[in-house]
Design an enzyme around this catalytic site. Structure first.
Site, PDB file in Angstrom:
ATOM      1  N   GLU A  47       2.515  -8.360   9.672  1.00 19.31           N
ATOM      2  CA  GLU A  47       1.778  -7.141  10.029  1.00 19.31           C
ATOM      3  C   GLU A  47       0.335  -7.384  10.444  1.00 19.31           C
ATOM      4  O   GLU A  47      -0.146  -6.793  11.397  1.00 19.31           O
ATOM      5  CB  GLU A  47       1.820  -6.147   8.860  1.00 19.31           C
ATOM      6  CG  GLU A  47       3.217  -5.602   8.622  1.00 19.31           C
ATOM      7  CD  GLU A  47       3.237  -4.536   7.545  1.00 19.31           C
ATOM      8  OE1 GLU A  47       2.257  -3.792   7.434  1.00 19.31           O
ATOM      9  OE2 GLU A  47       4.245  -4.445   6.822  1.00 19.31           O
ATOM     10  N   ASP A  98       5.865  -6.437   5.379  1.00 18.64           N
ATOM     11  CA  ASP A  98       5.673  -6.203   3.944  1.00 18.64           C
ATOM     12  C   ASP A  98       6.961  -5.821   3.216  1.00 18.64           C
ATOM     13  O   ASP A  98       7.876  -5.232   3.811  1.00 18.64           O
ATOM     14  CB  ASP A  98       4.618  -5.112   3.734  1.00 18.64           C
ATOM     15  CG  ASP A  98       3.212  -5.606   4.042  1.00 18.64           C
ATOM     16  OD1 ASP A  98       3.028  -6.829   4.134  1.00 18.64           O
ATOM     17  OD2 ASP A  98       2.300  -4.775   4.189  1.00 18.64           O
ATOM     18  N   ASP A 106       8.206  -3.475   1.435  1.00 18.56           N
ATOM     19  CA  ASP A 106       8.415  -2.097   0.999  1.00 18.56           C
ATOM     20  C   ASP A 106       9.053  -1.307   2.129  1.00 18.56           C
ATOM     21  O   ASP A 106       9.408  -1.858   3.180  1.00 18.56           O
ATOM     22  CB  ASP A 106       7.093  -1.454   0.553  1.00 18.56           C
ATOM     23  CG  ASP A 106       6.031  -1.442   1.655  1.00 18.56           C
ATOM     24  OD1 ASP A 106       6.346  -1.822   2.806  1.00 18.56           O
ATOM     25  OD2 ASP A 106       4.878  -1.072   1.374  1.00 18.56           O
ATOM     26  N   GLU A 166       7.832   0.860   4.214  1.00 22.65           N
ATOM     27  CA  GLU A 166       7.075   0.838   5.465  1.00 22.65           C
ATOM     28  C   GLU A 166       7.233  -0.503   6.180  1.00 22.65           C
ATOM     29  O   GLU A 166       7.354  -0.555   7.398  1.00 22.65           O
ATOM     30  CB  GLU A 166       5.590   1.109   5.179  1.00 22.65           C
ATOM     31  CG  GLU A 166       5.289   2.519   4.696  1.00 22.65           C
ATOM     32  CD  GLU A 166       5.625   3.583   5.714  1.00 22.65           C
ATOM     33  OE1 GLU A 166       5.225   3.434   6.877  1.00 22.65           O
ATOM     34  OE2 GLU A 166       6.308   4.548   5.351  1.00 22.65           O
ATOM     35  N   TYR A 198       1.776  -8.320  -3.997  1.00 26.35           N
ATOM     36  CA  TYR A 198       1.703  -7.105  -3.184  1.00 26.35           C
ATOM     37  C   TYR A 198       1.207  -5.926  -4.014  1.00 26.35           C
ATOM     38  O   TYR A 198       1.670  -5.700  -5.135  1.00 26.35           O
ATOM     39  CB  TYR A 198       3.072  -6.794  -2.593  1.00 26.35           C
ATOM     40  CG  TYR A 198       3.041  -5.768  -1.497  1.00 26.35           C
ATOM     41  CD1 TYR A 198       2.227  -5.937  -0.380  1.00 26.35           C
ATOM     42  CD2 TYR A 198       3.826  -4.623  -1.565  1.00 26.35           C
ATOM     43  CE1 TYR A 198       2.191  -5.000   0.636  1.00 26.35           C
ATOM     44  CE2 TYR A 198       3.805  -3.678  -0.557  1.00 26.35           C
ATOM     45  CZ  TYR A 198       2.980  -3.874   0.536  1.00 26.35           C
ATOM     46  OH  TYR A 198       2.957  -2.931   1.540  1.00 26.35           O
ATOM     47  N   ARG A 244       1.114  -2.540  -3.391  1.00 27.70           N
ATOM     48  CA  ARG A 244       1.693  -1.195  -3.311  1.00 27.70           C
ATOM     49  C   ARG A 244       3.031  -1.215  -4.039  1.00 27.70           C
ATOM     50  O   ARG A 244       4.057  -1.564  -3.468  1.00 27.70           O
ATOM     51  CB  ARG A 244       1.854  -0.746  -1.857  1.00 27.70           C
ATOM     52  CG  ARG A 244       0.518  -0.560  -1.152  1.00 27.70           C
ATOM     53  CD  ARG A 244       0.662   0.057   0.218  1.00 27.70           C
ATOM     54  NE  ARG A 244      -0.633   0.171   0.861  1.00 27.70           N
ATOM     55  CZ  ARG A 244      -1.134  -0.730   1.698  1.00 27.70           C
ATOM     56  NH1 ARG A 244      -0.433  -1.817   2.004  1.00 27.70           N
ATOM     57  NH2 ARG A 244      -2.321  -0.561   2.238  1.00 27.70           N
ATOM     58  N   HIS A 286      10.484  -3.229  -7.625  1.00 26.47           N
ATOM     59  CA  HIS A 286       9.222  -3.831  -7.197  1.00 26.47           C
ATOM     60  C   HIS A 286       8.503  -4.506  -8.356  1.00 26.47           C
ATOM     61  O   HIS A 286       8.508  -4.017  -9.482  1.00 26.47           O
ATOM     62  CB  HIS A 286       8.304  -2.764  -6.583  1.00 26.47           C
ATOM     63  CG  HIS A 286       8.854  -2.205  -5.303  1.00 26.47           C
ATOM     64  ND1 HIS A 286       8.329  -1.080  -4.716  1.00 26.47           N
ATOM     65  CD2 HIS A 286       9.862  -2.613  -4.511  1.00 26.47           C
ATOM     66  CE1 HIS A 286       9.005  -0.819  -3.605  1.00 26.47           C
ATOM     67  NE2 HIS A 286       9.937  -1.737  -3.469  1.00 26.47           N
TER      68      HIS A 286
END
Length: 884
Positions: free
Chosen positions: A7, A80, A82, A84, A304, A306, A351
């Site tokens: 990203e 990433d 997740d 998104e 990470y 988030r 997560h």
């Protein structure tokens, strides 16, 4: 050669170094496509077909990626870990599939890693997989829901509540939380209560305190002594009594460590311990995740950031335990690793928690590589992670019950205290709390049952209950997490949207709803109640999680939602603005029309005394006006100040300041929809002047009012053309004006004192800088953009910004110019380019919109509509999601 897509450009450079020359790592710069900001991007009548669009910058990057993939052997999508990140990989793949000859038969793989370290990257490359379709489906459902809510509700707001800007699926529910808390504060009635504390002394002359807990065998809770009379009676009873210890009980208590950080708990603790805003915390955490230069090599320092999971990866537990034993000794290491589970509603347990990538990197060792804020946050994460796997603290909690007897009456008192017998994890970490209570942290002297005690003093203290506190960013995020509203990647963005829309203001770290926010919440709570209910929003989040798990079909969820939602919106077509205002007059009565005098109608117009005050709307928003308009021109603002006091109270009618000696007309101080002002006379269009910023209302007297009403003031003729230079007060502050050229004055007082020579000098300087454009000052050179051209941080008229060519991206309020890195600058520039590339939507009526949805094809949705320029863009809740 294999092409790897990540990203951010910072990650691309680091990962390419780890993988070597057989790989080419390219950055997508966040999302590459989005739903265009216009009607028809999601078509419910076409099975929720979605039209995606890439802006100019993204198109260029996608072309670069496509060219590289053509020459490659394999495509690896490494965005990433997740929802998104999965979506970005899916978007990139869809674009490449639509380009002939790019992919051919090349293998496409997806890899994920939770930390940017060499070990994590290389291990992830050994375990590729396909794109997680259910995760992408959940993303598509979320985007469609947010778009449909935003683009359906916002036009309703525009028509029915002029001045309101937007509504959103999560945004509006978060706003409701803030507004409801404000209502609780306004409706709160303080309750008097008394506490009684005795200062006592043991036989060994040791002092301690005890609190009253019962009188004559009846328990007395915190609020059970309501007045001073009863308090004085009990105080007298204790003072006349003999006191003796009834019992001493010491119990061992274990205090367990806290779980490692999630996104929410990190933001809360960083706010309490470090004073960081939620957005700033995430910016710093992003940098720690992407990596800093350590010994000449870029290294990711945390996993990470988030996440709502509290687990630590099994491979990280061993090193943590080894470091605990090495640094603190075996007694601080529990027999087995600690396992945590989250209590948050709808948490995604898969997560991992936020932790250091290597606990051997102690904060002291990292100090030379990190700036002050980065070091503070890294230290917080390191300590919390280590403490989470340490031994429990062992306490001894002592409770001493005391009886006070006087004749036939008695009172019971209690003293409590705690002693730390083994500090355990407390040697490293203590969690902060929003409401500290240290009563039990007292250490009591040695005492024994039956021991007589001496009195030193008995104190009866009056208290009043306090209203619930306003939310801070941290406590609002905590509440949203408890209710299952939003996700880790959306919290800070949601708060930013509320501030950007002017719905809330942050004052002394507390969130206060603005008048606009109160109106929007009042409207939605009364006409769209179901869609701002906490349980309804949380249930939608749960369904999105079920889609992620492959348990629900995403379009089925959209169909169920849209069927009820669209019919509800259609039901508001006939709703008149007058009906809306009548409802809001009742709902917001306590806020808009606070009672001033007992027995007097709070809605009676203070000017004409015969009209009724009511909410009115204009293109600038709502205000309070008289029903006798235009005969009575009384208006005032609808707003609340930072102390919760309605500013409407300040204008119980115009405040007379005296008489103008030249005209004989009354000069008055008033408050209107745009703020306080002074007025001369009471004609239909009387002379007025706003009160400058920085002038206290209490300081406005007749002299100051007349000075303001004399503006604009003639300074003198310009020596070049003889035309008059004037000084005045405008929207952007004090100025001098000559032939269309405005030059700012340093202060308000300068309007009245600036001389001709100074005014001419200011105007000449303004013209020399391009007719008012000030030459930007370069604060920091950042280097070259990957597409070419210099990037720099500059200082402009409206503050610091990042510049690349014709793109100027304003720095976030909590980001200092000296802290801007090249990577952050690239991110801001990409965001600015993406936003500026979007078209504004046409504001449409619900009926017309529905017809459009039925008749318009996906191809037609990309056509430009002239009407789109007439209204501000309806914002879907894409602002509530993290786009990077």
């Amino acid at each position: 050669m294999d092409v790897v897509i990540v990203e951010s450009p910072a990650k691309a450079k680091t990962i390419n170094k780890y993988l070597g020359s057989n790989y080419k790592v390219l950055a997508s710069y966040g999302h590459v496509r989005d739903l265009p900001s216009k009607d028809g991007s999601v078509l419910p009548d076409d099975d929720f077909a979605m039209t995606w669009e890439a802006d100019a910058k993204s198109k260029k990057r996608l072309s670069e990626i496509a060219d590289a993939v053509k020459q490659s052997d394999r495509l690896i999508l490494a965005t990433d870990p997740d929802r998104e990140g999965e979506a970005i990989s899916w978007h990139v793949l869809q674009v490449l599939k639509n380009r002939r000859g790019v992919l051919k038969d090349k293998p496409v793989q997806r890899v994920v890693f939770n930390a940017i370290t060499k070990e994590s990257i290389l291990e992830a490359m050994k375990h590729p997989r396909d794109i997680d379709t259910p995760l992408v489906d959940a993303y598509l459902a979320r985007r469609a829901l947010d778009y449909l809510v935003g683009f359906t509700l916002s036009p309703v707001l525009w028509r029915k509540l002029p001045g309101a800007r937007s509504a959103g699926r999560v945004q509006s529910v978060a706003l409701r939380l803030v507004c409801q808390r404000e209502e609780e504060i306004e409706q709160f009635v303080p309750q008097e209560y008394w506490s009684i504390v005795a200062d006592l002394q043991t036989a060994g002359n040791a002092d301690f305190q005890a609190r009253l807990v019962a009188v004559d065998g009846k328990k007395k809770g915190r609020l059970d002594i309501p007045n001073g009379t009863e308090a004085a009676d009990i105080k007298g009873l204790i003072e006349a009594a003999d006191l003796r210890i009834r019992s001493v009980e010491a119990k061992p208590v274990r205090r367990n460590p806290f779980a490692p950080f999630t996104t929410s708990t990190l933001q809360q603790e960083a706010s309490r311990k470090l004073g960081f805003a939620a957005a700033r915390t995430m910016q710093i955490a992003q940098k720690l995740y992407e990596g800093v230069s350590v010994g000449g090599e870029t290294t990711g320092l945390i996993t990470y950031m988030r996440t709502d999971g509290v687990q630590i990866a099994p491979e990280a537990i061993g090193p943590i335990r080894a470091e605990i034993e090495k640094e603190f000794g075996k007694q601080y290491l529990p027999d087995k690793p600690r396992i945590y589970s989250t209590k948050a509603k709808n948490a995604q347990e898969a997560h991992e928690a936020i932790r250091p990538t290597d606990v051997v990197r102690h904060p002291k060792q990292m100090a030379q590589y990190l700036d002050e804020e980065q070091l503070k946050l890294y230290t917080l994460i390191w300590r919390r992670t280590m403490a989470s796997q340490m031994e429990s603290a062992q306490m001894e909690r002592t409770t001493v019950d005391i009886v006070a007897r006087s004749g036939s009456r008695s009172a019971d008192l209690r003293a409590t205290g705690s002693v730390v017998r083994f500090d355990g994890f407390l040697t490293l970490y203590t969690e902060s709390k929003d409401d500290e209570d240290d009563e039990e942290s007292n250490r009591l002297p040695p005492m024994s049952e039956g021991e007589a005690l001496a009195q030193k003093a008995v104190t009866a203290t009056q208290h009043h209950t306090e209203p619930p506190p306003r939310f801070t960013e941290a406590t609002l995020i905590k509440r949203m997490e408890e209710l299952g509203i939003g996700r880790p990647s959306t919290y800070t963005a949601t708060l930013s949207v509320l501030g950007d829309r002017g719905y809330v203001v942050l004052d002394k770290k507390r969130l206060i709803p603005e008048a606009k926010g109160r109106l929007v919440t009042g409207f939605l709570s009364n006409f769209f109640e179901r869609y701002v209910q906490y349980d309804f929003t949380a249930s939608l989040e749960e369904k999105l999680d079920q889609i992620s798990a492959g348990e629900l079909e995403w379009k089925d969820v959209l169909r169920d939602f849209w069927k009820d939602f669209s019919s509800h919106v259609d039901g508001t077509k006939e709703l008149r603005v007058s009906q809306v205002l009548d409802t809001l007059n009742e709902v917001l009565a306590a806020y808009a029309f606070p009672p001033k005098e007992e027995g007097k109608d709070p809605r009676a117009c203070p000017a004409c005394e015969t009209g009724q005050l009511s909410l009115k709307t204009s293109r600038y928003g709502a205000f309070i006006g008289c029903s006798n308009y235009p005969e009575c021109g009384y208006t005032r603002q609808l707003t609340a100040d930072g102390n919760g006091d309605n500013q409407g109270n300040a204008d119980a009618g115009p405040k007379g300041l005296g008489t103008d000696p030249e005209t004989g007309l009354e000069v008055s101080l008033r408050t209107g929809r745009f703020g306080p002002y002074v007025q001369l006379g009471d004609e239909k269009k009387p002379p007025r002047s706003s009160i400058p910023k920085g002038w206290e209302l209490d300081s406005i007297d007749l002299e100051k009012a007349l000075k303001l009403l004399s503006l604009p003031r003639e300074v003198g003729p310009h020596p070049e053309d003889g035309k008059m230079i004037s000084a005045g007060l405008g929207r952007y502050g004090p100025f001098v004006l000559h032939e269309g050229t405005y030059a700012n004055l340093p202060g308000v007082e300068d309007i009245f004192t600036v001389g001709l020579n100074h005014a001419v000098s200011l105007l000449a300087e303004k013209r020399a800088n391009g007719g008012g454009r000030r030459t930007a000052q370069v604060l920091k050179d950042l280097g070259e953009h990957p597409d070419g051209g210099a990037i720099a941080v500059k200082s402009g008229r409206y503050g610091p910004y990042v510049n690349h060519g014709k793109i100027n991206a304003t720095l976030p309020k909590d980001l200092k110019p000296e802290d801007v890195t090249l990577e952050k600058a690239l991110e801001l520039i990409a965001e600015k380019a993406e936003k500026s590339g979007k078209k504004k939507p046409a504001a449409k009526k619900p009926a017309a919109k529905k017809t459009t949805a039925k008749k318009t094809t996906a191809k037609k949705t990309t056509a430009k509509k002239p009407a789109a320029k007439k209204k501000p863009a309806a914002k879907s809740e894409s602002e509530d999601t993290d786009e990077s």
